[in-house]
Design a protein around this motif. Sequence first.
Motif, PDB file in Angstrom:
ATOM      1  N   VAL A 281       0.853  -1.191   0.000  1.00  0.00           N
ATOM      2  CA  VAL A 281       0.000   0.000   0.000  1.00  0.00           C
ATOM      3  C   VAL A 281       0.885   1.236   0.000  1.00  0.00           C
ATOM      4  N   MET A 282       0.570   2.190  -0.865  1.00  0.00           N
ATOM      5  CA  MET A 282       1.308   3.446  -0.951  1.00  0.00           C
ATOM      6  C   MET A 282       0.597   4.524  -0.137  1.00  0.00           C
ATOM      7  N   PHE A 283       1.376   5.424   0.413  1.00  0.00           N
ATOM      8  CA  PHE A 283       0.846   6.538   1.203  1.00  0.00           C
ATOM      9  C   PHE A 283       0.878   7.801   0.363  1.00  0.00           C
ATOM     10  N   SER A 284      -0.221   8.536   0.370  1.00  0.00           N
ATOM     11  CA  SER A 284      -0.292   9.824  -0.313  1.00  0.00           C
ATOM     12  C   SER A 284      -0.803  10.863   0.677  1.00  0.00           C
ATOM     13  N   HIS A 285      -0.108  11.984   0.742  1.00  0.00           N
ATOM     14  CA  HIS A 285      -0.473  13.020   1.708  1.00  0.00           C
ATOM     15  C   HIS A 285       0.259  14.304   1.354  1.00  0.00           C
ATOM     16  N   ALA A 286      -0.186  15.405   1.901  1.00  0.00           N
ATOM     17  CA  ALA A 286       0.542  16.665   1.769  1.00  0.00           C
ATOM     18  C   ALA A 286       1.537  16.760   2.913  1.00  0.00           C
ATOM     19  N   TRP A 287       2.804  16.942   2.577  1.00  0.00           N
ATOM     20  CA  TRP A 287       3.818  17.058   3.625  1.00  0.00           C
ATOM     21  C   TRP A 287       3.479  18.233   4.532  1.00  0.00           C
ATOM     22  N   GLN A 288       3.740  18.061   5.826  1.00  0.00           N
ATOM     23  CA  GLN A 288       3.368  19.071   6.812  1.00  0.00           C
ATOM     24  C   GLN A 288       4.560  19.630   7.578  1.00  0.00           C
ATOM     25  N   GLY A 289       5.756  19.388   7.078  1.00  0.00           N
ATOM     26  CA  GLY A 289       6.927  19.912   7.766  1.00  0.00           C
ATOM     27  C   GLY A 289       7.982  18.848   7.962  1.00  0.00           C
ATOM     28  N   ASN A 290       8.424  18.677   9.187  1.00  0.00           N
ATOM     29  CA  ASN A 290       9.519  17.765   9.499  1.00  0.00           C
ATOM     30  C   ASN A 290       9.018  16.325   9.608  1.00  0.00           C
ATOM     31  N   GLU A 291       8.710  15.737   8.464  1.00  0.00           N
ATOM     32  CA  GLU A 291       8.206  14.365   8.425  1.00  0.00           C
ATOM     33  C   GLU A 291       9.340  13.385   8.784  1.00  0.00           C
ATOM     34  N   PRO A 292       8.999  12.214   9.325  1.00  0.00           N
ATOM     35  CA  PRO A 292      10.038  11.226   9.674  1.00  0.00           C
ATOM     36  C   PRO A 292      10.828  10.795   8.440  1.00  0.00           C
ATOM     37  N   SER A 293      12.128  10.763   8.563  1.00  0.00           N
ATOM     38  CA  SER A 293      13.006  10.469   7.435  1.00  0.00           C
ATOM     39  C   SER A 293      13.461   9.010   7.429  1.00  0.00           C
ATOM     40  N   PHE A 294      14.086   8.626   6.334  1.00  0.00           N
ATOM     41  CA  PHE A 294      14.671   7.289   6.209  1.00  0.00           C
ATOM     42  C   PHE A 294      15.682   7.052   7.331  1.00  0.00           C
ATOM     43  N   GLN A 295      16.527   8.045   7.582  1.00  0.00           N
ATOM     44  CA  GLN A 295      17.558   7.897   8.609  1.00  0.00           C
ATOM     45  C   GLN A 295      16.952   7.740   9.995  1.00  0.00           C
ATOM     46  N   GLU A 296      15.895   8.502  10.291  1.00  0.00           N
ATOM     47  CA  GLU A 296      15.272   8.430  11.614  1.00  0.00           C
ATOM     48  C   GLU A 296      14.625   7.073  11.858  1.00  0.00           C
ATOM     49  N   VAL A 297      13.960   6.545  10.852  1.00  0.00           N
ATOM     50  CA  VAL A 297      13.342   5.221  11.003  1.00  0.00           C
ATOM     51  C   VAL A 297      14.420   4.147  11.069  1.00  0.00           C
ATOM     52  N   ASN A 298      15.473   4.323  10.302  1.00  0.00           N
ATOM     53  CA  ASN A 298      16.543   3.330  10.279  1.00  0.00           C
ATOM     54  C   ASN A 298      17.234   3.212  11.639  1.00  0.00           C
ATOM     55  N   VAL A 299      17.331   4.318  12.361  1.00  0.00           N
ATOM     56  CA  VAL A 299      17.972   4.307  13.669  1.00  0.00           C
ATOM     57  C   VAL A 299      17.167   3.476  14.669  1.00  0.00           C
ATOM     58  N   VAL A 300      15.849   3.681  14.679  1.00  0.00           N
ATOM     59  CA  VAL A 300      15.016   2.966  15.665  1.00  0.00           C
ATOM     60  C   VAL A 300      14.561   1.606  15.164  1.00  0.00           C
ATOM     61  N   ARG A 301      14.725   1.370  13.832  1.00  0.00           N
ATOM     62  CA  ARG A 301      14.436   0.082  13.192  1.00  0.00           C
ATOM     63  C   ARG A 301      12.951  -0.208  13.004  1.00  0.00           C
ATOM     64  N   SER A 302      12.076   0.604  13.584  1.00  0.00           N
ATOM     65  CA  SER A 302      10.636   0.361  13.448  1.00  0.00           C
ATOM     66  C   SER A 302       9.884   1.672  13.622  1.00  0.00           C
ATOM     67  N   VAL A 303       8.860   1.884  12.811  1.00  0.00           N
ATOM     68  CA  VAL A 303       8.074   3.122  12.943  1.00  0.00           C
ATOM     69  C   VAL A 303       7.396   3.188  14.310  1.00  0.00           C
ATOM     70  N   TRP A 304       7.140   2.017  14.909  1.00  0.00           N
ATOM     71  CA  TRP A 304       6.450   2.001  16.201  1.00  0.00           C
ATOM     72  C   TRP A 304       7.333   2.559  17.316  1.00  0.00           C
ATOM     73  N   ASP A 305       8.632   2.616  17.063  1.00  0.00           N
ATOM     74  CA  ASP A 305       9.561   3.102  18.093  1.00  0.00           C
ATOM     75  C   ASP A 305       9.973   4.553  17.885  1.00  0.00           C
ATOM     76  N   LEU A 306       9.366   5.219  16.921  1.00  0.00           N
ATOM     77  CA  LEU A 306       9.667   6.633  16.703  1.00  0.00           C
ATOM     78  C   LEU A 306       9.152   7.471  17.872  1.00  0.00           C
ATOM     79  N   PRO A 307       9.769   8.613  18.151  1.00  0.00           N
ATOM     80  CA  PRO A 307       9.266   9.503  19.209  1.00  0.00           C
ATOM     81  C   PRO A 307       7.817   9.903  18.942  1.00  0.00           C
ATOM     82  N   ALA A 308       7.099  10.172  20.006  1.00  0.00           N
ATOM     83  CA  ALA A 308       5.679  10.519  19.885  1.00  0.00           C
ATOM     84  C   ALA A 308       5.518  11.972  19.456  1.00  0.00           C
ATOM     85  N   THR A 309       5.403  12.180  18.154  1.00  0.00           N
ATOM     86  CA  THR A 309       5.138  13.505  17.597  1.00  0.00           C
ATOM     87  C   THR A 309       3.953  13.382  16.652  1.00  0.00           C
ATOM     88  N   PRO A 310       3.263  14.479  16.353  1.00  0.00           N
ATOM     89  CA  PRO A 310       2.103  14.397  15.447  1.00  0.00           C
ATOM     90  C   PRO A 310       2.429  13.805  14.081  1.00  0.00           C
TER      91      PRO A 310
END
Length: 248
Positions: free
Chosen positions: A21-50
């Motif tokens: 499934v592909m995601f389509s949306h209007a970017w809203q600013g500082n969206e989570p990056s490849f590097q940020e997800v790669n560090v935590v290894r899972s989107v579920w472990d990302l910091p709690a931000t909107p």
Amino acid sequence: MTRELDNERILHVSARFFRYVMFSHAWQGNEPSFQEVNVVRSVWDLPATPLNEKLCSFCKEVRRLGFKWAWSDTCCIDKSTSSILNRSLTSMYKWYADSAATFVFLADIPHPSKPGDLTGSLWMTRAWTLQELLAPTVILFYDSEWKPYLNDTGDNHKESPEIMQELADAIKIPRRNITAFSPDDLGVRDKLRLASTRNATVEEDVSYSLIGIFKSDIRPHYGEGADALGHLLVEIVTRFGEVSVFAW
């Protein structure tokens, strides 16, 4: 014969398992990056931000509907590597076209949504979202609370006469060109007219977002500025003989 049947079965099972499934949306600013997800290894472990929650909500909806794979332009492209970024930009249309579904998140549409909200959304003004509307076979629109647009719980909003008519009236092309789009279906001037109603944060994206829609061979090179559009228009004139595009 048995081997052929086994191969067919393997291909069928594999294709079904790897539906994405592909995601389509209007970017809203500082969206989570490849590097940020790669560090935590899972989107579920990302910091709690909107914005991280937006990505997680997309993944939750993908999982809820029975899919195992999800793709978002925010974190699934290593934008620090130009070769990967450029290859991704030229492949984007095909990725959306080949997806099992595309989920569109409309952050500026309150719940409950009402007719007309979709075409008034910021999503309708962004350059990249034009191909994200046209390319997929299956699309689902969600309001700001991740509820189906107009409470339409169908499996594919491209099969919703009400939603498709709203879009067709707004962008002034026949409904059939939205529900079953092919790059060969619309003329050059119609495509450029559609593109002219949209904008991009980065100047070159106005052109790069049209690569799939025009089946273009131009190669992205950020930093070329307005030359990107010039390269696209020159290619269109060469291929289609549409000299009038220079008046666009």
